[in-house]
Write an enzyme that holds these catalytic residues in place. Sequence first.
Site, mmCIF file in Angstrom:
data_model
loop_
_atom_site.group_PDB
_atom_site.id
_atom_site.type_symbol
_atom_site.label_atom_id
_atom_site.label_comp_id
_atom_site.label_asym_id
_atom_site.label_seq_id
_atom_site.Cartn_x
_atom_site.Cartn_y
_atom_site.Cartn_z
ATOM 1 N N GLU A 212 23.357 24.181 12.914
ATOM 2 C CA GLU A 212 22.687 23.875 11.654
ATOM 3 C C GLU A 212 23.769 23.913 10.580
ATOM 4 O OE1 GLU A 212 19.398 26.432 10.714
ATOM 5 O OE2 GLU A 212 19.148 25.431 8.785
ATOM 6 N N ARG B 128 24.122 35.837 23.531
ATOM 7 C CA ARG B 128 25.021 35.608 22.397
ATOM 8 C C ARG B 128 26.253 36.474 22.535
ATOM 9 N NH1 ARG B 128 21.913 33.622 18.053
ATOM 10 N NH2 ARG B 128 23.485 33.834 16.450
ATOM 11 N N LYS C 240 25.180 34.601 10.133
ATOM 12 C CA LYS C 240 25.534 33.745 8.994
ATOM 13 C C LYS C 240 25.186 34.420 7.676
ATOM 14 C CE LYS C 240 25.211 29.226 11.117
ATOM 15 N NZ LYS C 240 24.201 28.221 11.464
HETATM 16 P P1 ATP Z 1 21.151 30.604 12.253
HETATM 17 O O1 ATP Z 1 20.800 32.008 11.951
HETATM 18 O O2 ATP Z 1 21.504 29.804 11.061
HETATM 19 O O3 ATP Z 1 20.237 29.893 13.213
HETATM 20 P P2 ATP Z 1 23.036 30.495 14.414
HETATM 21 O O4 ATP Z 1 24.185 31.431 14.569
HETATM 22 O O5 ATP Z 1 21.976 30.474 15.441
HETATM 23 O O6 ATP Z 1 22.526 30.798 12.990
HETATM 24 P P3 ATP Z 1 23.280 27.654 14.713
HETATM 25 O O7 ATP Z 1 24.008 26.734 13.838
HETATM 26 O O8 ATP Z 1 21.828 27.500 14.844
HETATM 27 O O9 ATP Z 1 23.642 29.090 14.204
HETATM 28 O O10 ATP Z 1 23.962 27.702 16.154
HETATM 29 C C1 ATP Z 1 24.321 26.582 16.885
HETATM 30 C C2 ATP Z 1 24.407 26.933 18.335
HETATM 31 O O11 ATP Z 1 25.345 27.971 18.545
HETATM 32 C C3 ATP Z 1 23.069 27.435 18.860
HETATM 33 O O12 ATP Z 1 22.802 26.779 20.085
HETATM 34 C C4 ATP Z 1 23.269 28.892 19.059
HETATM 35 O O13 ATP Z 1 22.524 29.354 20.142
HETATM 36 C C5 ATP Z 1 24.777 29.002 19.328
HETATM 37 N N1 ATP Z 1 25.267 30.304 18.881
HETATM 38 C C6 ATP Z 1 25.171 30.836 17.649
HETATM 39 N N2 ATP Z 1 25.687 32.077 17.610
HETATM 40 C C7 ATP Z 1 26.135 32.351 18.860
HETATM 41 C C8 ATP Z 1 26.766 33.481 19.468
HETATM 42 N N3 ATP Z 1 27.057 34.594 18.775
HETATM 43 N N4 ATP Z 1 27.086 33.397 20.770
HETATM 44 C C9 ATP Z 1 26.824 32.285 21.466
HETATM 45 N N5 ATP Z 1 26.226 31.193 20.964
HETATM 46 C C10 ATP Z 1 25.880 31.213 19.673
#
Ligand code: ATP
Length: 561
Positions: free
Chosen positions: A37, A266, A276
């Site tokens: 996002e 994660r 974030k």
């Molecule tokens: P938000 O709280 O804005 O949703 P987010 O960290 O989930 O934050 P996204 O931009 O939605 O951010 O993440 C994009 C992709 O990265 C998603 O598929 C998410 O699952 C993956 N992702 C985000 N953080 C992690 C992490 N710490 N480890 C592994 N994958 C991650």
Amino acid sequence: MSVNAEKKPTDFIRTIIEQDLARNLNDGRVVTRFPPEPNGTLHIGHAKSICLNFGVALQYPNGRCHLRFDDTNPEKEEIAYVQSIQEDVRWLGFDWGTNLFYASDYFERLYELAEVLIQKGLAYVCSLTAEEMRDYRGTLTQPGRESPYRNRGVTENLEMFRAMRAGRYPDGAHTLRAKIDMSSPNINMRDPTLYRIRRAHHHQTGDRWCIYPTYDYTHCISDALEGITHSLCTLEFEDHRPLYDWILDQLQGELSCHPQQIEFSRLELEFTVMSKRMLTTLVTGHHVSGWDDPRLPTISGLRRRGYTPASIRNFCRLIGITKAPNYVEMALLENCLREDLELNAPRAMAVLDPLRVILDNLPEDHLEELVVANHPQNDALGTRKIPLTRELFIERDDFAEHPPKGFKRLVPGGEVRLRNAYVIRCQEVIRNPQTRAIEALRCLVDLETMNKAPEGRKVKGVIHWVSAQRHCKVQVRLYDRLFTIPQPADPKAGGSFLDHLNPDSLRILEDRPVEESLARAQPEQQVQFERLGYFCPDRRDSKPGQPVFNRSVSLRDSWKK
Ligand code: ATP
Ligand code: MG
């Protein structure tokens, strides 16, 4: 090393994909996506997901990985993030080719499909306020209650949904909800919202829309429209999978495929934060210098710190993909960088805490150009010249007047070897007459000792040095952990995560002498300062001929005391 040449990992997701291929599911295609996002910059957790999604696709001849911006929240998103995300993915070494998409590309199709759900009696316009909706939703232990608008007729629902799109209602007046099950133990299935009215300017679609689809509704359909075969996401989406599948099942006649959602854990990294929200707080509260502050776990921060794409990819390979909690020590990441730089970074000398040494037996104008190897094992890195002059700088703590036991460096009357040069002997300590602080050392150099031991004596210590007469002066930035405790975001840590910031996470040293050759160091060209660590010219603050050096990592894991 290029991404393609790297060793391919195995994990439970790759095993599932192998099994799917063996049964010729999806006609042998493997299509994944990385769906950020655009509401912040990417961090090392995202790198885990990027390496998985792009890595899996690269493994198969029919594989491809899409970069898709999940842009359903226009108020929180910015075009600057769209750009920085692309830059970061590319820098990590991955290529989406022509497969760059935006969920907003599908807004029209998503709208049509919502009308299909309405027509099937599977979605309705609800006029509860946000607060009422929360109240009706129930809790984990209490079932929800059905909205009084749940049984609106199809015609009225269609009319109202069209009026929502046409902007005839104020923001928040109505929502479109799926009609599933208010008593489901899974709260995501209690008539989730599909659309909300929100007059927000969108970075891709401008002011064309005043209703926006929700993430859950958008994500599964976007996956299906793109022919994604394996939709890989983190574990917090496990409870959303029934909804993902429900929506795709109800629209089966409209969509040509039903991607498979698979969740993994994660990445969490010690001594830092990854959410974030917390990263934004650090940036907007000026606790760090920006999204690319070298202390942050953002991709741009790690890049500026001196991390290489290969070191980050190797880290992601080592941590692996599982469903188990993935709390990782910072030391593992640092080790991946050391491993990459050990053979690939040229060496040079710098002195961070200078003590003047006068080589008494050399004339004032002595200048000897020593030709030295840039790396003791890697000959491809070539040689350089360094000037040996009468006055030098050595590191203050490489001299001890009252040495502790086992001290192998310079002591009064003792000998030490200058790296790449001769053995010197300390004859006299010069002090400031008032403060008695040590100001310089008078030494003798033994010019017979280049590349050979002095006759009849053993000299164990080797220290680095820089000419005091010919050097350049640079700013050096030394970083420490950003937080003082391993899990600053853990509520059990007490207080706010900001209470655990390390006040000494950045130390700036001005005007430190380094070899002249380093004046030409280019941003992102890592170098090992002998005995001090790996350093990298800052890509933001360095100027031509005037690099600013970030310490990327020390030579050894100094955290394990
Ligand atoms: P938000 O709280 O804005 O949703 P987010 O960290 O989930 O934050 P996204 O931009 O939605 O951010 O993440 C994009 C992709 O990265 C998603 O598929 C998410 O699952 C993956 N992702 C985000 N953080 C992690 C992490 N710490 N480890 C592994 N994958 C991650
Ligand atoms: Mg997310």
